[in-house]
Design a protein around this motif. Structure first.
Motif, mmCIF file in Angstrom:
data_model
loop_
_atom_site.group_PDB
_atom_site.id
_atom_site.type_symbol
_atom_site.label_atom_id
_atom_site.label_comp_id
_atom_site.label_asym_id
_atom_site.label_seq_id
_atom_site.Cartn_x
_atom_site.Cartn_y
_atom_site.Cartn_z
ATOM 1 N N ARG A 100 0.625 -1.298 -0.128
ATOM 2 C CA ARG A 100 0.103 0.016 0.002
ATOM 3 C C ARG A 100 0.927 1.176 -0.165
ATOM 4 N N VAL A 101 1.907 1.154 0.845
ATOM 5 C CA VAL A 101 2.956 2.538 0.701
ATOM 6 C C VAL A 101 3.544 2.587 -0.672
ATOM 7 N N ARG A 102 3.997 1.600 -1.187
ATOM 8 C CA ARG A 102 4.617 1.592 -2.530
ATOM 9 C C ARG A 102 3.472 2.215 -3.463
ATOM 10 N N ASP A 103 2.332 1.599 -3.328
ATOM 11 C CA ASP A 103 1.207 2.102 -4.302
ATOM 12 C C ASP A 103 1.020 3.575 -4.132
ATOM 13 N N ARG A 104 0.991 3.923 -2.891
ATOM 14 C CA ARG A 104 0.541 5.455 -2.618
ATOM 15 C C ARG A 104 1.894 6.551 -3.001
ATOM 16 N N ILE A 105 2.918 5.785 -3.050
ATOM 17 C CA ILE A 105 4.097 6.716 -3.471
ATOM 18 C C ILE A 105 4.020 6.800 -4.898
ATOM 19 N N ALA A 106 3.764 5.606 -5.789
ATOM 20 C CA ALA A 106 3.664 5.679 -7.130
ATOM 21 C C ALA A 106 2.569 6.782 -7.546
ATOM 22 N N VAL A 107 1.286 6.669 -6.869
ATOM 23 C CA VAL A 107 0.398 7.479 -7.369
ATOM 24 C C VAL A 107 0.710 8.962 -7.210
ATOM 25 N N TRP A 108 1.400 9.371 -6.114
ATOM 26 C CA TRP A 108 1.648 10.653 -5.739
ATOM 27 C C TRP A 108 2.874 11.229 -6.882
ATOM 28 N N GLY A 109 3.575 10.041 -7.063
ATOM 29 C CA GLY A 109 4.743 10.519 -8.002
ATOM 30 C C GLY A 109 4.315 10.712 -9.598
ATOM 31 N N MET A 110 3.129 10.036 -9.979
ATOM 32 C CA MET A 110 2.445 10.267 -11.018
ATOM 33 C C MET A 110 1.648 11.600 -10.919
ATOM 34 N N ARG A 111 1.251 11.866 -9.898
ATOM 35 C CA ARG A 111 0.552 13.163 -9.766
ATOM 36 C C ARG A 111 1.463 14.644 -9.945
ATOM 37 N N LEU A 112 2.366 14.370 -9.169
ATOM 38 C CA LEU A 112 3.523 15.422 -9.506
ATOM 39 C C LEU A 112 4.217 15.494 -10.831
ATOM 40 N N GLY A 113 4.261 14.123 -11.434
ATOM 41 C CA GLY A 113 4.895 14.264 -12.779
ATOM 42 C C GLY A 113 3.841 14.952 -13.885
ATOM 43 N N VAL A 114 2.533 14.823 -13.550
ATOM 44 C CA VAL A 114 1.703 15.283 -14.387
ATOM 45 C C VAL A 114 1.502 16.865 -14.157
ATOM 46 N N VAL A 115 1.410 17.195 -12.967
ATOM 47 C CA VAL A 115 1.500 18.726 -12.692
ATOM 48 C C VAL A 115 2.769 19.430 -13.076
ATOM 49 N N THR A 116 4.119 18.714 -12.979
ATOM 50 C CA THR A 116 5.522 19.245 -13.339
ATOM 51 C C THR A 116 5.381 19.367 -15.063
ATOM 52 N N ALA A 117 4.892 18.408 -15.613
ATOM 53 C CA ALA A 117 4.736 18.293 -17.071
ATOM 54 C C ALA A 117 3.632 19.486 -17.685
ATOM 55 N N PHE A 118 2.824 19.589 -17.004
ATOM 56 C CA PHE A 118 1.783 20.895 -17.247
ATOM 57 C C PHE A 118 2.535 22.011 -17.094
ATOM 58 N N LEU A 119 3.012 22.352 -16.168
ATOM 59 C CA LEU A 119 3.765 23.766 -15.743
ATOM 60 C C LEU A 119 5.045 23.982 -16.710
ATOM 61 N N LEU A 120 5.648 22.896 -17.000
ATOM 62 C CA LEU A 120 6.924 23.092 -17.817
ATOM 63 C C LEU A 120 6.168 23.302 -19.435
ATOM 64 N N LEU A 121 5.238 22.570 -19.774
ATOM 65 C CA LEU A 121 4.612 22.999 -21.058
ATOM 66 C C LEU A 121 4.052 24.334 -21.068
ATOM 67 N N TRP A 122 3.449 24.661 -20.078
ATOM 68 C CA TRP A 122 2.843 26.116 -19.984
ATOM 69 C C TRP A 122 3.874 27.306 -20.054
ATOM 70 N N PHE A 123 5.133 26.903 -19.408
ATOM 71 C CA PHE A 123 6.084 28.172 -19.477
ATOM 72 C C PHE A 123 6.822 28.059 -20.918
ATOM 73 N N ALA A 124 7.002 26.830 -21.443
ATOM 74 C CA ALA A 124 7.641 26.672 -22.744
ATOM 75 C C ALA A 124 6.676 27.316 -23.795
ATOM 76 N N ALA A 125 5.349 27.381 -23.649
ATOM 77 C CA ALA A 125 4.617 27.882 -24.714
ATOM 78 C C ALA A 125 4.649 29.502 -24.811
#
Length: 258
Positions: free
Chosen positions: A7-32
């Motif tokens: 369960r801990v590994r699953d939660r870490i993976a979920v939060w990692g994906m969330r942070l990855g999506v937010v980071t990718a969105f911000l980088l794309l916005w900045f690059a645009a």
């Protein structure tokens, strides 16, 4: 032990994906903006939005947050309570339900932004009009989801309840309400978001305070960073209300919370 680690590994993976999506969105916005894929004047950039958000949070914006949140909570409470009660009542009166179904469908099809000016005439520029718009959205949402939940009662269980001589109140408390519970909570989660939207619509049409008014002012001044900052605050309000309802869902063990 192994289950806990999984369960801990699953939660870490979920939060990692969330942070990855937010980071990718911000980088794309900045690059645009930085690479001129879009005109930076029209889309601003994450840094400017963050600076505007910090600047506004240090000012009187909290008064507007309180005004919008209070109206949204009142609209959610009134709309949800009346919607659920109406749905449960119509579920108990099938003939009356068939009679009023066209009226409910017609009323629900009315565009809420078009109702906002009428409510403003009726209730003025204060909280009354905002709450009325929110109620008009949440009521029908909860009415429909409650009816869907009531319709999900198993016919064999309903027949057995009548055979055992259960009263109408017992059938409601032990059969209908638990069955309709997940649908009601799902409606509440949607209603918490739409309550905020309803209030903001009324504030954008005409108001003396609130985040909707501040959004219109920022847009009219062509303050794109400020507009995005206010939109972020509105998203946080809706997210917070949805989280509270989600916790209720978990406490009652109705459905699966995210």
């Amino acid at each position: 032990m192994e289950h806990g680690r999984a369960r801990v590994r699953d939660r870490i993976a979920v939060w990692g994906m969330r942070l990855g999506v937010v980071t990718a969105f911000l980088l794309l916005w900045f690059a645009a903006g930085a690479l001129h894929w879009m005109n930076p004047v029209f889309i601003s950039d994450p840094v400017s939005v963050a600076e505007s958000l910090v600047r506004q949070l240090s000012g009187p914006i909290w008064i507007d947050v309180g005004v919008t949140l209070t109206a949204a909570l009142a609209g959610l409470a009134l709309g949800a309570s009346t919607g659920v009660l109406s749905g449960l009542l119509l579920g108990e009166l099938p003939r009356f339900r068939r009679a009023v179904q066209p009226v409910v469908t017609l009323a629900n099809s009315l565009p809420r932004p078009a109702l906002a000016p009428i409510f403003l005439v009726w209730f003025g520029l204060g909280s009354g009009a905002k709450i009325a718009v929110a109620v008009s959205v949440v009521y029908f949402l909860l009415l429909i989801t409650t009816l869907a939940g009531v319709d999900g009662v198993d016919a064999d269980r309903a027949t057995l309840a009548r055979t055992l001589g259960m009263t109408r109140l017992q059938r409601f408390r032990l059969l209908q309400l638990p069955t309709a519970g997940p649908a009601i909570v799902a409606g509440l989660r949607l209603g918490s978001v739409y309550a905020v939207l309803g209030v903001v619509v009324a504030e954008m049409v005409a108001s003396t305070e609130g985040l909707g008014l501040r959004l219109v002012e920022a847009t009219n001044e062509f303050d794109i960073a400020g507009s995005f900052a206010i939109l972020f605050l509105l998203a946080l309000l809706a997210f917070a209300l949805d989280w509270v309802v989600g916790q209720l869902q978990r406490r009652l063990s109705w459905g699966v919370a995210p």
